[in-house]
Design a protein around this motif. Structure first.
Motif, PDB file in Angstrom:
ATOM      1  N   PRO A 266       0.812  -1.222   0.000  1.00  0.00           N
ATOM      2  CA  PRO A 266       0.000   0.000   0.000  1.00  0.00           C
ATOM      3  C   PRO A 266       0.842   1.268   0.000  1.00  0.00           C
ATOM      4  CG  PRO A 266      -0.795  -1.580   1.633  1.00  0.00           C
ATOM      5  CD  PRO A 266       0.517  -2.085   1.152  1.00  0.00           C
ATOM      6  N   ILE A 267       0.316   2.295  -0.659  1.00  0.00           N
ATOM      7  CA  ILE A 267       0.842   3.659  -0.673  1.00  0.00           C
ATOM      8  C   ILE A 267       2.180   3.765  -1.408  1.00  0.00           C
ATOM      9  CG2 ILE A 267       1.583   5.611   0.745  1.00  0.00           C
ATOM     10  CD1 ILE A 267      -0.368   4.725   2.880  1.00  0.00           C
ATOM     11  N   ILE A 268       3.134   2.900  -1.078  1.00  0.00           N
ATOM     12  CA  ILE A 268       4.472   3.002  -1.662  1.00  0.00           C
ATOM     13  C   ILE A 268       4.567   2.264  -2.993  1.00  0.00           C
ATOM     14  CG2 ILE A 268       6.911   2.505  -1.248  1.00  0.00           C
ATOM     15  CD1 ILE A 268       6.397   2.814   1.710  1.00  0.00           C
ATOM     16  N   GLY A 269       3.847   1.155  -3.131  1.00  0.00           N
ATOM     17  CA  GLY A 269       3.992   0.318  -4.314  1.00  0.00           C
ATOM     18  C   GLY A 269       3.663   1.029  -5.613  1.00  0.00           C
ATOM     19  N   ILE A 270       2.609   1.840  -5.629  1.00  0.00           N
ATOM     20  CA  ILE A 270       2.198   2.523  -6.854  1.00  0.00           C
ATOM     21  C   ILE A 270       3.248   3.554  -7.268  1.00  0.00           C
ATOM     22  CG2 ILE A 270       0.830   4.128  -5.491  1.00  0.00           C
ATOM     23  CD1 ILE A 270       0.161   2.964  -9.094  1.00  0.00           C
ATOM     24  N   LEU A 271       3.911   4.179  -6.300  1.00  0.00           N
ATOM     25  CA  LEU A 271       4.947   5.161  -6.640  1.00  0.00           C
ATOM     26  C   LEU A 271       6.166   4.494  -7.281  1.00  0.00           C
ATOM     27  CD1 LEU A 271       4.853   7.515  -3.522  1.00  0.00           C
ATOM     28  CD2 LEU A 271       3.899   7.929  -5.794  1.00  0.00           C
ATOM     29  N   VAL A 297       0.344   9.033 -12.713  1.00  0.00           N
ATOM     30  CA  VAL A 297       0.739   8.168 -11.601  1.00  0.00           C
ATOM     31  C   VAL A 297       0.471   8.859 -10.268  1.00  0.00           C
ATOM     32  CG1 VAL A 297       2.709   7.062 -10.481  1.00  0.00           C
ATOM     33  CG2 VAL A 297       2.441   6.906 -12.955  1.00  0.00           C
ATOM     34  N   VAL A 298       0.787  10.146 -10.170  1.00  0.00           N
ATOM     35  CA  VAL A 298       0.556  10.891  -8.923  1.00  0.00           C
ATOM     36  C   VAL A 298      -0.932  10.977  -8.613  1.00  0.00           C
ATOM     37  CG1 VAL A 298       0.787  13.144  -7.824  1.00  0.00           C
ATOM     38  CG2 VAL A 298       2.704  12.191  -9.114  1.00  0.00           C
ATOM     39  N   VAL A 299      -1.761  11.202  -9.637  1.00  0.00           N
ATOM     40  CA  VAL A 299      -3.208  11.274  -9.416  1.00  0.00           C
ATOM     41  C   VAL A 299      -3.746   9.940  -8.910  1.00  0.00           C
ATOM     42  CG1 VAL A 299      -5.426  11.532 -10.578  1.00  0.00           C
ATOM     43  CG2 VAL A 299      -3.588  13.162 -11.035  1.00  0.00           C
ATOM     44  N   VAL A 300      -3.305   8.842  -9.525  1.00  0.00           N
ATOM     45  CA  VAL A 300      -3.746   7.513  -9.078  1.00  0.00           C
ATOM     46  C   VAL A 300      -3.288   7.248  -7.644  1.00  0.00           C
ATOM     47  CG1 VAL A 300      -3.511   5.039  -9.500  1.00  0.00           C
ATOM     48  CG2 VAL A 300      -3.839   6.595 -11.421  1.00  0.00           C
ATOM     49  N   HIS A 301      -2.076   7.684  -7.311  1.00  0.00           N
ATOM     50  CA  HIS A 301      -1.580   7.500  -5.945  1.00  0.00           C
ATOM     51  C   HIS A 301      -2.414   8.285  -4.950  1.00  0.00           C
ATOM     52  CE1 HIS A 301       1.022   8.830  -2.554  1.00  0.00           C
ATOM     53  NE2 HIS A 301       1.247   7.540  -2.491  1.00  0.00           N
ATOM     54  N   GLN A 302      -2.753   9.510  -5.277  1.00  0.00           N
ATOM     55  CA  GLN A 302      -3.591  10.309  -4.378  1.00  0.00           C
ATOM     56  C   GLN A 302      -4.983   9.706  -4.235  1.00  0.00           C
ATOM     57  OE1 GLN A 302      -2.520  12.963  -2.531  1.00  0.00           O
ATOM     58  NE2 GLN A 302      -0.509  12.367  -3.319  1.00  0.00           N
ATOM     59  N   LEU A 303      -5.510   9.166  -5.330  1.00  0.00           N
ATOM     60  CA  LEU A 303      -6.815   8.505  -5.263  1.00  0.00           C
ATOM     61  C   LEU A 303      -6.768   7.304  -4.329  1.00  0.00           C
ATOM     62  CD1 LEU A 303      -9.725   8.217  -6.407  1.00  0.00           C
ATOM     63  CD2 LEU A 303      -8.744   6.765  -8.196  1.00  0.00           C
ATOM     64  N   GLU A 304      -5.687   6.545  -4.390  1.00  0.00           N
ATOM     65  CA  GLU A 304      -5.560   5.386  -3.498  1.00  0.00           C
ATOM     66  C   GLU A 304      -5.429   5.830  -2.046  1.00  0.00           C
ATOM     67  OE1 GLU A 304      -2.378   1.817  -2.428  1.00  0.00           O
ATOM     68  OE2 GLU A 304      -1.986   3.199  -4.087  1.00  0.00           O
ATOM     69  N   SER A 305      -4.576   6.829  -1.796  1.00  0.00           N
ATOM     70  CA  SER A 305      -4.269   7.210  -0.413  1.00  0.00           C
ATOM     71  C   SER A 305      -5.436   7.890   0.287  1.00  0.00           C
ATOM     72  CB  SER A 305      -3.046   8.141  -0.397  1.00  0.00           C
ATOM     73  OG  SER A 305      -1.927   7.508  -0.977  1.00  0.00           O
ATOM     74  N   HIS A 306      -6.187   8.722  -0.447  1.00  0.00           N
ATOM     75  CA  HIS A 306      -7.198   9.563   0.201  1.00  0.00           C
ATOM     76  C   HIS A 306      -8.637   9.115  -0.048  1.00  0.00           C
ATOM     77  CE1 HIS A 306      -4.121  12.456   1.353  1.00  0.00           C
ATOM     78  NE2 HIS A 306      -3.650  12.417   0.121  1.00  0.00           N
ATOM     79  N   VAL A 307      -8.841   8.206  -0.972  1.00  0.00           N
ATOM     80  CA  VAL A 307     -10.209   7.761  -1.262  1.00  0.00           C
ATOM     81  C   VAL A 307     -10.350   6.248  -1.098  1.00  0.00           C
ATOM     82  CG1 VAL A 307     -12.037   7.676  -2.988  1.00  0.00           C
ATOM     83  CG2 VAL A 307     -10.575   9.703  -2.829  1.00  0.00           C
ATOM     84  N   LEU A 308      -9.549   5.491  -1.835  1.00  0.00           N
ATOM     85  CA  LEU A 308      -9.730   4.044  -1.856  1.00  0.00           C
ATOM     86  C   LEU A 308      -9.388   3.411  -0.511  1.00  0.00           C
ATOM     87  CD1 LEU A 308      -8.288   3.184  -5.386  1.00  0.00           C
ATOM     88  CD2 LEU A 308     -10.664   3.565  -4.725  1.00  0.00           C
ATOM     89  N   GLN A 309      -8.231   3.745   0.039  1.00  0.00           N
ATOM     90  CA  GLN A 309      -7.833   3.141   1.307  1.00  0.00           C
ATOM     91  C   GLN A 309      -8.805   3.473   2.444  1.00  0.00           C
ATOM     92  OE1 GLN A 309      -5.486   1.000   2.020  1.00  0.00           O
ATOM     93  NE2 GLN A 309      -4.277   0.946   0.151  1.00  0.00           N
ATOM     94  N   PRO A 310      -9.148   4.746   2.687  1.00  0.00           N
ATOM     95  CA  PRO A 310     -10.069   5.019   3.799  1.00  0.00           C
ATOM     96  C   PRO A 310     -11.470   4.462   3.578  1.00  0.00           C
ATOM     97  CG  PRO A 310      -8.851   7.000   3.179  1.00  0.00           C
ATOM     98  CD  PRO A 310      -8.630   5.999   2.092  1.00  0.00           C
TER      99      PRO A 310
END
Length: 440
Positions: A266-271, A297-310
């Motif tokens: 999580p979080i680090i893998g996509i980067l 890539v940055v947009v997808v990472h932000q989507l994962e960190s702030h939307v998908l994960q929570p």
């Protein structure tokens, strides 16, 4: 401690007892001893895992897959043998792996020659920029750098050959690990309950039910994590893959597969995985497209960190992002890629188990806490040592307590009952004598 006596040559030995030590010193010493023992046990366990990683890593992957695929096997109709259902699921996983590898190999084989030409032209452009750009490097200096690089490669040819041999060993270990993973996955899906019952028997009898509930809660948390992370990985791979296809970046299928697998960290893998399409876009399409790919890539990472994960994880595996980063970094440092992969699921499972054990029998829902109209049977269960509904309470039932003194406890209980009965008979006899005297 030795102090001189009153006669000069004699010495009196004074012993420092525990009563003379301050309480904070004693407490600190006890905690230090416990921490040293725990650290030593953890170090030994880490060394054993490192030595047996070829076996432990495939089994751990099989555990993750079993937590993810167990509901699929459970939903198969009962008329189908469970062994057949487990075998079909395992064969399906194998088919997906082979299909993904085939698609990746096919696209790499067809696109690699063109990419090599692009890389050659990009190298020529870079050399031209070094000559005509602000650095103004001459051809002699560039040739000297190339010659130096070739000399370094020739001087380290033995290390390169050793690396090739190590790669061969790694390939053999990968095949062996795949077989171990598939066989373990089959038995986890087929005989999971029997294997778990064997594991629970290692706990003391009085704590088996509590440990069983706690670890089952951890298993539920692990299953929720794996299935949720599967959805997150699919969304990440789809987002990066669609962006790469729109920007016409080469090797879209390998990019999708790499991003999908890396997203299980999580979080680090996509980067980390997002650097691959960015570099490919730089080589194939130029710096402008590379910047656009990096933005995706940055947009997808932000989507994962702030939307998908929570939203998707919820309270099932509630871990703070800082905790995720710390455990991933620690796992990577200690065990490499395998540690990065298993750091978060292991932490999530341990978190759920510890919360369940710490909560004890009070870790029930609000409905159970506020339910004051329990029946007499539930109250009787509590008085007998059990919880509501037959669940174990704070005081275990004597028949469930193991130990060599169980027989002695039963004998003592029987003697006490006989003594009470004898006292009751004596009291009844005294009352009868008093009644006889009155009647006379």
């Amino acid at each position: 401690m030795t102090t001189p006596g009153s006669h000069g040559g004699d010495a009196v030995t004074a012993t420092i007892t525990r009563a003379l030590l301050p309480a904070p010193i004693v407490l600190a010493a006890a905690w230090s001893a416990c921490l040293l023992l725990i650290a030593g046990g953890g170090w030994i366990l880490g060394q054993a895992i490192g030595r047996l990683s070829v076996i432990i890593a495939p089994i751990a992957i099989a555990v993750l897959l079993a937590a993810m695929l167990r509901p699929v096997v459970d939903r198969v109709p009962s008329r189908v043998p469970r062994a057949g259902a487990a075998l079909v699921v395992v064969l399906g996983v194998l088919a997906l792996v082979i299909g993904a590898l085939t698609a990746v190999a096919s696209q790499l084989a067809t696109g690699f020659p063109e990419m090599r030409e692009k890389l050659s032209s990009a190298t020529d452009s870079a050399l031209q920029w070094l000559e005509e750009g602000p650095l103004h490097l001459t051809a002699d200096r560039l040739q000297a750098a190339v010659t130096q690089a070739r000399g370094w490669i020739e001087s380290h040819s033995e290390a390169v050959a050793a690396g090739a041999v190590q790669f061969g060993h790694t390939a053999v270990d990968a095949v062996a690990g795949l077989l171990i993973c598939l066989v373990s996955l089959f038995f986890f899906l087929y005989h999971g309950e029997k294997l778990w019952a064997f594991f629970v028997r290692w706990f003391p009898r009085v704590g088996r039910e509590r440990a069983d509930r706690a670890f089952r809660q951890g298993w539920v948390s692990l299953g929720a994590y794996t299935r949720t992370q599967l959805i997150v990985a699919a969304i990440n791979a789809a987002g990066v893959g669609i962006g790469a296809a729109v920007l016409r970046v080469p090797f879209v299928i390998p990019i999708v597969v790499v991003v999908f697998l890396a997203s299980f960290v999580p979080i680090i893998g996509i980067l980390v995985a997002g650097s691959i399409p960015t570099v490919l876009a730089l080589v194939e399409r130029g710096p402008v497209i590379a910047v656009a790919m990096l933005a995706i890539v940055v947009v997808v990472h932000q989507l994962e960190s702030h939307v998908l994960q929570p939203v998707l994880m919820g309270h099932a595996v509630s871990l703070h992002p800082l905790a995720v980063i710390v455990v991933v970094a620690a796992g990577t440092y200690l065990f490499g890629i395998v540690g990065a992969l298993f750091a978060v699921p292991v932490t999530a499972m341990v978190n759920a188990v510890v919360r369940s054990l710490a909560g004890g029998d009070d870790n029930r829902g609000d409905d159970d806490r506020g339910d004051d109209d329990r029946g007499d049977d539930d109250r009787g269960d509590v008085e007998r040592g059990g919880g509501p509904g037959g669940e174990p309470g704070l005081v275990p039932v004597r028949g469930e307590v193991s130990g060599p003194d169980a027989g002695g406890a039963d004998a003592a209980e029987n003697d006490a009952a006989e003594n009470d009965a004898a006292e009751d008979d004596a009291a009844e006899s005294d009352r009868n004598d008093v009644d006889d005297v009155r009647n006379r």
